[in-house]
Scaffold this motif. Structure first.
Motif, PDB file in Angstrom:
ATOM      1  N   ASN A 181       0.816  -1.210   0.000  1.00 22.63           N
ATOM      2  CA  ASN A 181       0.000   0.000   0.000  1.00 22.63           C
ATOM      3  C   ASN A 181       0.851   1.262   0.000  1.00 22.63           C
ATOM      4  O   ASN A 181       0.397   2.314  -0.459  1.00 22.63           O
ATOM      5  CB  ASN A 181      -0.952  -0.007   1.197  1.00 22.63           C
ATOM      6  CG  ASN A 181      -2.203  -0.797   0.905  1.00 22.63           C
ATOM      7  OD1 ASN A 181      -2.977  -0.439   0.018  1.00 22.63           O
ATOM      8  ND2 ASN A 181      -2.405  -1.885   1.620  1.00 22.63           N
ATOM      9  N   LEU A 182       2.078   1.176   0.506  1.00 22.88           N
ATOM     10  CA  LEU A 182       2.987   2.312   0.415  1.00 22.88           C
ATOM     11  C   LEU A 182       3.281   2.635  -1.048  1.00 22.88           C
ATOM     12  O   LEU A 182       3.244   3.799  -1.465  1.00 22.88           O
ATOM     13  CB  LEU A 182       4.279   2.001   1.170  1.00 22.88           C
ATOM     14  CG  LEU A 182       5.468   2.943   0.953  1.00 22.88           C
ATOM     15  CD1 LEU A 182       5.104   4.366   1.345  1.00 22.88           C
ATOM     16  CD2 LEU A 182       6.671   2.456   1.747  1.00 22.88           C
ATOM     17  N   LEU A 183       3.574   1.609  -1.839  1.00 18.20           N
ATOM     18  CA  LEU A 183       3.824   1.829  -3.262  1.00 18.20           C
ATOM     19  C   LEU A 183       2.571   2.328  -3.960  1.00 18.20           C
ATOM     20  O   LEU A 183       2.632   3.215  -4.827  1.00 18.20           O
ATOM     21  CB  LEU A 183       4.329   0.538  -3.903  1.00 18.20           C
ATOM     22  CG  LEU A 183       5.664   0.015  -3.370  1.00 18.20           C
ATOM     23  CD1 LEU A 183       6.010  -1.334  -3.997  1.00 18.20           C
ATOM     24  CD2 LEU A 183       6.788   1.012  -3.635  1.00 18.20           C
ATOM     25  N   ALA A 184       1.405   1.770  -3.593  1.00 19.41           N
ATOM     26  CA  ALA A 184       0.148   2.235  -4.180  1.00 19.41           C
ATOM     27  C   ALA A 184      -0.131   3.681  -3.796  1.00 19.41           C
ATOM     28  O   ALA A 184      -0.609   4.483  -4.611  1.00 19.41           O
ATOM     29  CB  ALA A 184      -0.997   1.331  -3.741  1.00 19.41           C
ATOM     30  N   LEU A 185       0.164   4.019  -2.544  1.00 20.38           N
ATOM     31  CA  LEU A 185      -0.023   5.391  -2.072  1.00 20.38           C
ATOM     32  C   LEU A 185       0.798   6.365  -2.907  1.00 20.38           C
ATOM     33  O   LEU A 185       0.296   7.409  -3.349  1.00 20.38           O
ATOM     34  CB  LEU A 185       0.402   5.482  -0.604  1.00 20.38           C
ATOM     35  CG  LEU A 185       0.428   6.876   0.028  1.00 20.38           C
ATOM     36  CD1 LEU A 185      -0.966   7.286   0.436  1.00 20.38           C
ATOM     37  CD2 LEU A 185       1.355   6.888   1.243  1.00 20.38           C
ATOM     38  N   ARG A 186       2.041   6.009  -3.163  1.00 17.86           N
ATOM     39  CA  ARG A 186       2.929   6.917  -3.888  1.00 17.86           C
ATOM     40  C   ARG A 186       2.614   6.990  -5.369  1.00 17.86           C
ATOM     41  O   ARG A 186       2.602   8.073  -5.957  1.00 17.86           O
ATOM     42  CB  ARG A 186       4.381   6.471  -3.700  1.00 17.86           C
ATOM     43  CG  ARG A 186       4.946   6.733  -2.329  1.00 17.86           C
ATOM     44  CD  ARG A 186       6.457   6.839  -2.414  1.00 17.86           C
ATOM     45  NE  ARG A 186       6.866   7.843  -3.377  1.00 17.86           N
ATOM     46  CZ  ARG A 186       8.061   7.924  -3.930  1.00 17.86           C
ATOM     47  NH1 ARG A 186       8.989   7.042  -3.608  1.00 17.86           N
ATOM     48  NH2 ARG A 186       8.360   8.869  -4.796  1.00 17.86           N
ATOM     49  N   PHE A 187       2.404   5.842  -5.988  1.00 12.70           N
ATOM     50  CA  PHE A 187       2.355   5.795  -7.452  1.00 12.70           C
ATOM     51  C   PHE A 187       0.961   5.566  -8.020  1.00 12.70           C
ATOM     52  O   PHE A 187       0.798   5.492  -9.233  1.00 12.70           O
ATOM     53  CB  PHE A 187       3.309   4.711  -7.959  1.00 12.70           C
ATOM     54  CG  PHE A 187       4.715   4.875  -7.438  1.00 12.70           C
ATOM     55  CD1 PHE A 187       5.357   6.105  -7.503  1.00 12.70           C
ATOM     56  CD2 PHE A 187       5.386   3.814  -6.857  1.00 12.70           C
ATOM     57  CE1 PHE A 187       6.642   6.275  -7.007  1.00 12.70           C
ATOM     58  CE2 PHE A 187       6.676   3.968  -6.370  1.00 12.70           C
ATOM     59  CZ  PHE A 187       7.302   5.205  -6.433  1.00 12.70           C
ATOM     60  N   GLY A 188      -0.045   5.481  -7.137  1.00 17.58           N
ATOM     61  CA  GLY A 188      -1.415   5.341  -7.612  1.00 17.58           C
ATOM     62  C   GLY A 188      -2.294   6.514  -7.264  1.00 17.58           C
ATOM     63  O   GLY A 188      -3.498   6.493  -7.525  1.00 17.58           O
ATOM     64  N   ASN A 189      -1.710   7.553  -6.649  1.00 17.45           N
ATOM     65  CA  ASN A 189      -2.474   8.742  -6.252  1.00 17.45           C
ATOM     66  C   ASN A 189      -1.737   9.994  -6.695  1.00 17.45           C
ATOM     67  O   ASN A 189      -0.538  10.133  -6.432  1.00 17.45           O
ATOM     68  CB  ASN A 189      -2.662   8.770  -4.727  1.00 17.45           C
ATOM     69  CG  ASN A 189      -3.484   7.598  -4.224  1.00 17.45           C
ATOM     70  OD1 ASN A 189      -4.704   7.599  -4.315  1.00 17.45           O
ATOM     71  ND2 ASN A 189      -2.815   6.582  -3.697  1.00 17.45           N
ATOM     72  N   ALA A 190      -2.463  10.902  -7.330  1.00 14.21           N
ATOM     73  CA  ALA A 190      -1.831  12.120  -7.847  1.00 14.21           C
ATOM     74  C   ALA A 190      -1.552  13.144  -6.759  1.00 14.21           C
ATOM     75  O   ALA A 190      -0.698  14.017  -6.924  1.00 14.21           O
ATOM     76  CB  ALA A 190      -2.721  12.741  -8.927  1.00 14.21           C
ATOM     77  N   ILE A 191      -2.239  13.054  -5.610  1.00 16.17           N
ATOM     78  CA  ILE A 191      -2.138  14.135  -4.629  1.00 16.17           C
ATOM     79  C   ILE A 191      -0.815  14.145  -3.877  1.00 16.17           C
ATOM     80  O   ILE A 191      -0.396  15.185  -3.363  1.00 16.17           O
ATOM     81  CB  ILE A 191      -3.312  14.082  -3.618  1.00 16.17           C
ATOM     82  CG1 ILE A 191      -3.291  12.772  -2.853  1.00 16.17           C
ATOM     83  CG2 ILE A 191      -4.634  14.265  -4.325  1.00 16.17           C
ATOM     84  CD1 ILE A 191      -4.326  12.723  -1.723  1.00 16.17           C
ATOM     85  N   PHE A 192      -0.130  13.011  -3.784  1.00 13.65           N
ATOM     86  CA  PHE A 192       1.080  12.961  -2.965  1.00 13.65           C
ATOM     87  C   PHE A 192       2.348  13.331  -3.728  1.00 13.65           C
ATOM     88  O   PHE A 192       3.277  13.894  -3.148  1.00 13.65           O
ATOM     89  CB  PHE A 192       1.247  11.577  -2.342  1.00 13.65           C
ATOM     90  CG  PHE A 192       0.276  11.302  -1.229  1.00 13.65           C
ATOM     91  CD1 PHE A 192       0.398  11.942  -0.011  1.00 13.65           C
ATOM     92  CD2 PHE A 192      -0.777  10.416  -1.418  1.00 13.65           C
ATOM     93  CE1 PHE A 192      -0.492  11.704   1.010  1.00 13.65           C
ATOM     94  CE2 PHE A 192      -1.675  10.172  -0.398  1.00 13.65           C
ATOM     95  CZ  PHE A 192      -1.538  10.810   0.822  1.00 13.65           C
ATOM     96  N   GLU A 193       2.420  13.018  -5.006  1.00  9.80           N
ATOM     97  CA  GLU A 193       3.670  13.215  -5.742  1.00  9.80           C
ATOM     98  C   GLU A 193       4.187  14.658  -5.679  1.00  9.80           C
ATOM     99  O   GLU A 193       5.383  14.876  -5.466  1.00  9.80           O
ATOM    100  CB  GLU A 193       3.504  12.750  -7.193  1.00  9.80           C
ATOM    101  CG  GLU A 193       4.719  12.991  -8.081  1.00  9.80           C
ATOM    102  CD  GLU A 193       5.991  12.331  -7.546  1.00  9.80           C
ATOM    103  OE1 GLU A 193       7.077  12.833  -7.849  1.00  9.80           O
ATOM    104  OE2 GLU A 193       5.889  11.309  -6.822  1.00  9.80           O
ATOM    105  N   PRO A 194       3.331  15.700  -5.838  1.00  8.58           N
ATOM    106  CA  PRO A 194       3.864  17.072  -5.736  1.00  8.58           C
ATOM    107  C   PRO A 194       4.436  17.406  -4.365  1.00  8.58           C
ATOM    108  O   PRO A 194       5.273  18.317  -4.242  1.00  8.58           O
ATOM    109  CB  PRO A 194       2.632  17.943  -6.043  1.00  8.58           C
ATOM    110  CG  PRO A 194       1.708  17.065  -6.797  1.00  8.58           C
ATOM    111  CD  PRO A 194       1.908  15.696  -6.221  1.00  8.58           C
TER     112      PRO A 194
END
Length: 489
Positions: A181-194
């Motif tokens: 879920n950490l990988l999904a959190l980072r690479f499956g959601n646009a809100i965190f990357e910025p």
């Protein structure tokens, strides 16, 4: 799919505690391929039925909700077989070959749940016996070597027999649902990357704390220590998951290429920075859950003058454009105040405060790995009752809490269960490549060398009382950057 899983060390501690319970759970969940056969390998003479009885005894000791009924185990036992082998004898590998050829499975998994010193011997014997075919996969448990030279030697010997695509170097932390879920959190959601960069993040801490001591593994731990046992593998893999750039795809090598870049970007150690930024400790007698426990030097199999570390805390940085200047704090230890594995991302304070907030309060994202499995995001919200603050509103921390078990409402796949199924299916995404391991050993080697020199001077790890959070120097380490460990807020 018909598969054979040959479990070297089939009567050993790892097989009993982790592997066979995980295989049973995959059978219970219906995810273990129906045409499978599990062959336990050991030195003692035993029939298939006697081996099944031993496994039944072990599974009767696991948590109540994971125990099989008599009917369930009777069906699972049909998959279980046993073969007596002396791993140094070619004739015994010939017997294994005959057993496997009689069935001609689509996939053969050789799981080496043995001492690492046997990896080379077993692989060489498998090759000599003609058992390293294109259908064969080999699983190597940690620790893969004691240092950089031994790691290189083992990998070189294994690659003489198997290709890199056939080698599955296992790190069970990568199979944890929370890491997925950490990988999904980072690479499956646009809100965190910025937000996932130095401009917004003040620090990151990784904690892997255990209340248990070394139990009956004192002799093993004496030659290993916390740095080799936890930091060189588990902690650095978590750091890679947090720090890596987005891969171009979910392909195994695309992911592992990005992890390798993180390891190669970690700041290199010098004797001076090891002395300043690494804390090693060793637990003394104390209390856990109100019960007295001995110090490490009083444990069975441990030298009374041992200089082996049971605790490590360190500060490091990733030297690239995304992370330059952001401290990463890693902490792991035995006999600590709680059992906790988590990653905490501390965001920076707002640039201009127009509200009153508690000292040190800021946004934090906590990724819980164990015993809880989920995410907690700390935000700042207006307090419901306002005292006279001169017209300035006061904010208080408020948490958004996501418990994955409650959210998804089903029994979740355990780490070893997930990894074993991935091996059978030939998926390498959650396994460690040789160059990753080598880069990790290159990074920790200067720490080991500096400690070896310190030991020669008679310097021992810092003592800490069992049931506490390690030596006081670990708190001083993060305080130099103006930070605190999570439990100190």
């Amino acid at each position: 799919m018909r598969f054979d899983l040959v479990l070297f060390g089939g009567t050993g501690d790892l097989a009993w505690r982790k592997l066979l319970p995980a295989l049973f759970q995959s059978f219970r969940h219906g995810s273990l391929p129906a045409g499978g056969r599990i062959i336990g390998v050991g030195r003692g003479a035993m029939s298939d039925d006697e081996y099944r009885a031993l496994i039944a005894q072990r599974l009767a000791e696991v948590e109540a909700d994971k125990r099989p009924s008599d009917a369930e185990f009777a069906r699972f036992a049909q998959h279980l077989h046993y073969l007596r082998m002396d791993l140094s004898q070619p004739a015994d590998y010939a017997a294994l070959r005959e057993l496997l050829q009689a069935r001609d499975a689509d996939t053969v998994v050789m799981y080496l749940a043995t001492a690492p010193s046997l990896f080379t011997t077993v692989c060489e014997q498998l090759g000599a016996a003609g058992l390293a075919t294109e259908r064969t996969r080999v699983v190597l448990e940690k620790p893969l070597g004691h240092d950089l030279p031994s790691n290189r030697a083992i990998n070189a010997a294994v690659r003489e027999v198997f290709s890199e695509a056939q080698i599955f170097r296992i790190d069970h932390y990568l199979g944890k649902p929370s890491v997925q879920n950490l990988l999904a959190l980072r690479f499956g959601n646009a809100i965190f990357e910025p937000l996932w960069r130095r401009e917004n993040i003040a620090s990151i801490e990784i904690t892997m704390a255990e209340q248990l001591g070394v139990e009956k593994r004192g002799e093993f731990y004496e030659s290993t220590g916390a740095l080799r046992d936890m930091v060189q593998n588990h902690a650095l893999q978590l750091l890679c998951a947090i720090g890596m750039e987005p891969p171009i795809s979910a392909d195994a090598d695309a992911i592992r290429n990005e992890k390798l870049k993180v390891l190669q970007s970690l700041k290199r150690w010098t004797p001076e920075t090891v002395s300043r930024d690494v804390v090693r400790g060793q637990y003394a007698a104390g209390q856990i859950a109100g019960k007295p426990v001995p110090g490490y030097r009083q444990e069975e199999g441990v030298s009374p003058t041992s200089q082996t570390e049971t605790f490590v805390a360190l500060r490091t940085e990733i030297s690239n454009w995304r992370w330059a200047g952001v401290p990463f704090f890693i902490r792991t230890g035995k006999r600590l105040a709680g059992r906790e594995a988590s990653i905490v991302v501390h965001f920076r304070q707002v640039p201009h405060a127009i509200y009153r907030t508690p000292l040190g309060a800021a946004n934090r994202l906590t990724i819980h790995l164990q015993p809880k499995d989920g995410l907690t995001l700390q935000l700042m919200a207006a307090a419901q009752s306002q005292a006279d603050t001169g017209g300035v509103q006061t904010l208080s921390p408020a948490a958004l809490d996501l418990d994955f078990d409650q959210r998804f409402g089903t029994e979740r796949v355990g780490a070893y269960e997930r990894l074993l199924l991935d091996v059978i299916a030939g998926r390498l995404n959650l396994f460690v490549r040789a160059d990753e391991q080598e880069a990790a050993w290159q990074w920790v080697e200067p720490i080991l060398e500096t400690w070896q020199q310190a030991n020669a001077r008679g310097e021992s790890p810092r003592p800490y009382v069992a049931g506490h959070w390690g030596p006081g120097a670990a708190s001083a380490l993060v305080a130099r950057d103006g930070h605190s460990w999570m439990e100190e807020f």
